[in-house]
Scaffold this motif. Structure first.
Motif, PDB file in Angstrom:
ATOM      1  N   ILE A 145       0.843  -1.190   0.000  1.00  0.00           N
ATOM      2  CA  ILE A 145       0.000   0.000   0.000  1.00  0.00           C
ATOM      3  C   ILE A 145       0.880   1.243   0.000  1.00  0.00           C
ATOM      4  N   ASP A 146       0.549   2.180  -0.860  1.00  0.00           N
ATOM      5  CA  ASP A 146       1.237   3.463  -0.902  1.00  0.00           C
ATOM      6  C   ASP A 146       0.565   4.374   0.117  1.00  0.00           C
ATOM      7  N   LEU A 147       0.954   4.242   1.377  1.00  0.00           N
ATOM      8  CA  LEU A 147       0.286   4.938   2.462  1.00  0.00           C
ATOM      9  C   LEU A 147       0.363   6.451   2.311  1.00  0.00           C
ATOM     10  N   GLU A 148       1.503   6.942   1.836  1.00  0.00           N
ATOM     11  CA  GLU A 148       1.654   8.392   1.706  1.00  0.00           C
ATOM     12  C   GLU A 148       0.646   8.980   0.721  1.00  0.00           C
ATOM     13  N   ASN A 149       0.303   8.219  -0.318  1.00  0.00           N
ATOM     14  CA  ASN A 149      -0.605   8.712  -1.346  1.00  0.00           C
ATOM     15  C   ASN A 149      -1.919   7.948  -1.368  1.00  0.00           C
ATOM     16  N   SER A 150      -2.233   7.284  -0.290  1.00  0.00           N
ATOM     17  CA  SER A 150      -3.424   6.454  -0.219  1.00  0.00           C
ATOM     18  C   SER A 150      -4.685   7.300  -0.304  1.00  0.00           C
ATOM     19  N   PRO A 151      -5.674   6.812  -1.039  1.00  0.00           N
ATOM     20  CA  PRO A 151      -6.954   7.514  -1.057  1.00  0.00           C
ATOM     21  C   PRO A 151      -7.786   7.232   0.190  1.00  0.00           C
ATOM     22  N   ALA A 152      -7.268   6.368   1.085  1.00  0.00           N
ATOM     23  CA  ALA A 152      -8.007   6.047   2.312  1.00  0.00           C
ATOM     24  C   ALA A 152      -8.231   7.322   3.108  1.00  0.00           C
ATOM     25  N   PRO A 153      -9.453   7.539   3.541  1.00  0.00           N
ATOM     26  CA  PRO A 153      -9.724   8.755   4.317  1.00  0.00           C
ATOM     27  C   PRO A 153      -9.118   8.641   5.704  1.00  0.00           C
ATOM     28  N   ASP A 154      -8.975   9.792   6.353  1.00  0.00           N
ATOM     29  CA  ASP A 154      -8.626   9.753   7.766  1.00  0.00           C
ATOM     30  C   ASP A 154      -9.712   8.944   8.450  1.00  0.00           C
ATOM     31  N   ASP A 155      -9.348   8.168   9.424  1.00  0.00           N
ATOM     32  CA  ASP A 155     -10.319   7.405  10.180  1.00  0.00           C
ATOM     33  C   ASP A 155      -9.823   5.991  10.351  1.00  0.00           C
ATOM     34  N   MET A 156     -10.764   5.083  10.372  1.00  0.00           N
ATOM     35  CA  MET A 156     -10.443   3.690  10.520  1.00  0.00           C
ATOM     36  C   MET A 156      -9.838   3.210   9.206  1.00  0.00           C
ATOM     37  N   PHE A 157      -8.630   2.702   9.255  1.00  0.00           N
ATOM     38  CA  PHE A 157      -7.958   2.238   8.051  1.00  0.00           C
ATOM     39  C   PHE A 157      -8.078   0.733   7.918  1.00  0.00           C
ATOM     40  N   SER A 158      -7.971   0.015   9.035  1.00  0.00           N
ATOM     41  CA  SER A 158      -8.038  -1.442   8.987  1.00  0.00           C
ATOM     42  C   SER A 158      -8.419  -1.979  10.359  1.00  0.00           C
ATOM     43  N   VAL A 159      -9.206  -3.046  10.361  1.00  0.00           N
ATOM     44  CA  VAL A 159      -9.627  -3.682  11.594  1.00  0.00           C
ATOM     45  C   VAL A 159      -9.626  -5.187  11.370  1.00  0.00           C
ATOM     46  N   GLY A 160      -9.188  -5.935  12.371  1.00  0.00           N
ATOM     47  CA  GLY A 160      -9.267  -7.385  12.267  1.00  0.00           C
ATOM     48  C   GLY A 160      -8.817  -8.049  13.547  1.00  0.00           C
ATOM     49  N   ASN A 161      -9.550  -9.066  13.972  1.00  0.00           N
ATOM     50  CA  ASN A 161      -9.189  -9.847  15.156  1.00  0.00           C
ATOM     51  C   ASN A 161      -8.842  -8.972  16.353  1.00  0.00           C
ATOM     52  N   ALA A 162      -9.642  -7.971  16.601  1.00  0.00           N
ATOM     53  CA  ALA A 162      -9.488  -7.067  17.740  1.00  0.00           C
ATOM     54  C   ALA A 162      -8.273  -6.148  17.625  1.00  0.00           C
ATOM     55  N   PHE A 163      -7.706  -6.009  16.445  1.00  0.00           N
ATOM     56  CA  PHE A 163      -6.619  -5.066  16.209  1.00  0.00           C
ATOM     57  C   PHE A 163      -7.143  -3.931  15.345  1.00  0.00           C
ATOM     58  N   TRP A 164      -6.642  -2.728  15.620  1.00  0.00           N
ATOM     59  CA  TRP A 164      -7.122  -1.533  14.934  1.00  0.00           C
ATOM     60  C   TRP A 164      -5.948  -0.732  14.388  1.00  0.00           C
ATOM     61  N   VAL A 165      -6.115  -0.215  13.186  1.00  0.00           N
ATOM     62  CA  VAL A 165      -5.176   0.762  12.623  1.00  0.00           C
ATOM     63  C   VAL A 165      -6.028   1.959  12.241  1.00  0.00           C
ATOM     64  N   LEU A 166      -5.784   3.067  12.932  1.00  0.00           N
ATOM     65  CA  LEU A 166      -6.550   4.286  12.715  1.00  0.00           C
ATOM     66  C   LEU A 166      -5.608   5.379  12.239  1.00  0.00           C
ATOM     67  N   ILE A 167      -6.034   6.150  11.258  1.00  0.00           N
ATOM     68  CA  ILE A 167      -5.195   7.214  10.712  1.00  0.00           C
ATOM     69  C   ILE A 167      -5.955   8.531  10.797  1.00  0.00           C
ATOM     70  N   THR A 168      -5.304   9.519  11.364  1.00  0.00           N
ATOM     71  CA  THR A 168      -5.836  10.879  11.392  1.00  0.00           C
ATOM     72  C   THR A 168      -4.681  11.815  11.086  1.00  0.00           C
ATOM     73  N   GLY A 169      -4.813  12.548   9.999  1.00  0.00           N
ATOM     74  CA  GLY A 169      -3.740  13.452   9.595  1.00  0.00           C
ATOM     75  C   GLY A 169      -2.460  12.667   9.352  1.00  0.00           C
TER      76      GLY A 169
END
Length: 101
Positions: A2-26
């Motif tokens: 994943i090109d995280l620097e240029n990702s179209p993923a919005p700020d917020d919840m980026f990925s969730v699974g098996n009780a693990f969270w990756v959240l991105i804001t700014g």
């Protein structure tokens, strides 16, 4: 990868699974688990990309060769545990760590 620097993923919840969270804001990334408070960190996107590049180099090497052990992965982050949750929850536009509310 994943090109995280240029990702179209919005700020917020980026990925969730098996009780693990990756959240991105700014420019901040929170990585956490619902079960072990000490295993939560907040870092910048640059710090995350640095860790991922090191992990990629590890995977490309021969890590089963006892004569050539892999280099340790150098992980830097801003905070861990409850402090990481508090910092992330205090970010402008943060949607809060869902399991810590």
């Amino acid at each position: 990868m994943i090109d995280l620097e240029n990702s179209p993923a919005p700020d917020d919840m980026f990925s969730v699974g098996n009780a693990f969270w990756v959240l991105i804001t700014g420019n901040y990334v929170f990585i956490g688990t619902e079960y072990v408070e000490e295993q939560q960190v907040i870092m910048t996107k640059e710090q995350l990309l640095y860790v991922l590049e090191q992990y990629k180099a590890f995977l490309e090497g021969d890590y089963n060769d006892p004569n050539n052990p892999p280099d340790p992965i150098d992980v830097e982050f801003i905070a861990e545990g409850q402090e990481a949750i508090d910092i992330y929850n205090g970010l402008p536009n943060s949607h809060l760590v869902p399991y810590a509310c």
